[in-house]
Motif scaffolding. Structure first.
Motif, PDB file in Angstrom:
ATOM      1  N   UNK A 143       0.900  -1.321   0.169  1.00 43.06           N
ATOM      2  CA  UNK A 143       0.104   0.064  -0.124  1.00 43.06           C
ATOM      3  C   UNK A 143       0.998   1.453   0.146  1.00 43.06           C
ATOM      4  N   UNK A 144       0.336   2.166  -0.740  1.00 42.82           N
ATOM      5  CA  UNK A 144       1.176   3.561  -0.772  1.00 42.82           C
ATOM      6  C   UNK A 144       0.206   4.634  -0.948  1.00 42.82           C
ATOM      7  N   UNK A 145       0.316   5.307   0.181  1.00 42.59           N
ATOM      8  CA  UNK A 145      -0.527   6.649   0.250  1.00 42.59           C
ATOM      9  C   UNK A 145      -0.014   7.808  -0.356  1.00 42.59           C
ATOM     10  N   UNK A 146      -0.556   8.397  -1.626  1.00 35.21           N
ATOM     11  CA  UNK A 146       0.148   9.410  -2.201  1.00 35.21           C
ATOM     12  C   UNK A 146      -0.043  10.659  -1.560  1.00 35.21           C
ATOM     13  N   UNK A 147      -0.955  11.006  -0.518  1.00 31.97           N
ATOM     14  CA  UNK A 147      -1.248  12.203  -0.030  1.00 31.97           C
ATOM     15  C   UNK A 147      -0.048  12.708   0.896  1.00 31.97           C
ATOM     16  N   UNK A 148       0.823  11.818   1.203  1.00 32.64           N
ATOM     17  CA  UNK A 148       1.821  12.237   2.128  1.00 32.64           C
ATOM     18  C   UNK A 148       2.823  13.117   1.485  1.00 32.64           C
ATOM     19  N   UNK A 149       3.554  14.298   1.828  1.00 27.64           N
ATOM     20  CA  UNK A 149       4.388  14.917   1.128  1.00 27.64           C
ATOM     21  C   UNK A 149       5.835  14.281   0.859  1.00 27.64           C
ATOM     22  N   UNK A 150       6.042  13.181   1.354  1.00 32.94           N
ATOM     23  CA  UNK A 150       7.431  12.440   1.277  1.00 32.94           C
ATOM     24  C   UNK A 150       7.729  12.342  -0.280  1.00 32.94           C
TER      25      UNK A 150
ATOM     26  N   UNK B  62      -3.214   5.176  -3.469  1.00 36.34           N
ATOM     27  CA  UNK B  62      -4.332   6.071  -3.477  1.00 36.34           C
ATOM     28  C   UNK B  62      -4.076   7.395  -2.933  1.00 36.34           C
ATOM     29  N   UNK B  63      -4.843   8.368  -2.909  1.00 36.69           N
ATOM     30  CA  UNK B  63      -5.066   9.759  -2.460  1.00 36.69           C
ATOM     31  C   UNK B  63      -6.203  10.109  -2.109  1.00 36.69           C
ATOM     32  N   UNK B  64      -6.645  11.339  -1.907  1.00 30.25           N
ATOM     33  CA  UNK B  64      -8.047  11.817  -1.513  1.00 30.25           C
ATOM     34  C   UNK B  64      -8.982  11.831  -2.565  1.00 30.25           C
ATOM     35  N   UNK B  65      -8.489  11.403  -3.819  1.00 27.35           N
ATOM     36  CA  UNK B  65      -9.339  11.642  -5.164  1.00 27.35           C
ATOM     37  C   UNK B  65      -9.591  10.145  -5.746  1.00 27.35           C
ATOM     38  N   UNK B  66      -8.527   9.480  -5.765  1.00 28.16           N
ATOM     39  CA  UNK B  66      -8.573   8.168  -6.524  1.00 28.16           C
ATOM     40  C   UNK B  66      -7.835   7.161  -5.862  1.00 28.16           C
ATOM     41  N   UNK B  67      -8.073   5.910  -6.570  1.00 29.41           N
ATOM     42  CA  UNK B  67      -7.413   4.644  -5.878  1.00 29.41           C
ATOM     43  C   UNK B  67      -7.045   3.886  -7.302  1.00 29.41           C
ATOM     44  N   UNK B  68      -5.715   3.347  -7.114  1.00 31.88           N
ATOM     45  CA  UNK B  68      -5.195   2.588  -8.373  1.00 31.88           C
ATOM     46  C   UNK B  68      -5.059   1.044  -7.614  1.00 31.88           C
ATOM     47  N   UNK B  69      -5.377   0.089  -8.204  1.00 32.57           N
ATOM     48  CA  UNK B  69      -5.438  -1.288  -7.653  1.00 32.57           C
ATOM     49  C   UNK B  69      -5.030  -2.158  -8.687  1.00 32.57           C
ATOM     50  N   UNK B  70      -3.809  -2.690  -8.447  1.00 32.19           N
ATOM     51  CA  UNK B  70      -2.928  -3.733  -9.119  1.00 32.19           C
ATOM     52  C   UNK B  70      -3.017  -5.144  -8.571  1.00 32.19           C
ATOM     53  N   UNK B  71      -3.677  -6.191  -8.969  1.00 34.11           N
ATOM     54  CA  UNK B  71      -3.699  -7.475  -8.214  1.00 34.11           C
ATOM     55  C   UNK B  71      -3.678  -8.593  -8.913  1.00 34.11           C
ATOM     56  N   UNK B  72      -2.597  -9.316  -9.012  1.00 33.90           N
ATOM     57  CA  UNK B  72      -2.479 -10.576  -9.752  1.00 33.90           C
ATOM     58  C   UNK B  72      -2.182 -10.462 -11.158  1.00 33.90           C
ATOM     59  N   UNK B  73      -2.046  -9.344 -11.941  1.00 35.42           N
ATOM     60  CA  UNK B  73      -1.475  -9.118 -12.995  1.00 35.42           C
ATOM     61  C   UNK B  73      -0.782  -7.934 -13.221  1.00 35.42           C
TER      62      UNK B  73
END
Length: 135
Positions: free
Chosen positions: A6-13, A68-79
């Motif tokens: 999991x990666x939260x893209x809303x952090x400013x790192x 993900x961030x506050x507006x969208x989520x990207x899911x990549x599983x098994x492919x």
């Protein structure tokens, strides 16, 4: 059991890393800082590109991840091909131990196979959807 990364893209790192990389590349390309040895410009530029590569390496290395961030989520599983969802376009979702089914406003329904993944990762994915996609 497989792990979902999991990666939260809303952090400013990540934003700080990308800005630093861009600054290094621009400064080295146009030689805006006077340096005694011209090889330092090559090192600065290379380090900037390495920082950008670090940002994208997880997309190549990890087969199963959620970003993900506050507006969208990207899911990549098994492919190697994932699916991007805007939270305001998600009509509903249903998660069982076997699969996650997301229904969009356009009438599309996308299913992800969850049976080989850890229970805590499944719960975290459901928690992210609950926090951001609930109207």
């Amino acid at each position: 059991m497989k792990k979902i990364h999991f990666t939260n893209m809303t952090n400013y790192y990540w934003l700080a890393i990308l800005i630093l990389a861009l600054a290094l590349i621009i400064l080295a390309t146009f030689e805006m800082i006077p340096l005694e040895n011209p090889k330092y410009y090559i090192y600065m530029r290379a380090f900037g590109f390495v920082l950008i590569m670090l940002f994208w390496v997880k997309d190549i290395v990890f087969k199963n991840y959620v970003r993900w961030n506050n507006k969208a989520i990207y899911i990549r599983l098994n492919n190697w091909k994932g699916k991007n969802f805007k939270f305001d376009k998600i009509l509903s979702w249903e998660q069982t131990e076997e699969e996650l089914r997301i229904n969009n406003l356009g009438g599309k329904s996308i299913a992800f196979d969850l049976k080989d993944f850890r229970k805590q990762d499944q719960e975290k994915l459901n928690d992210i959807l609950t926090r951001h996609a609930t109207r």
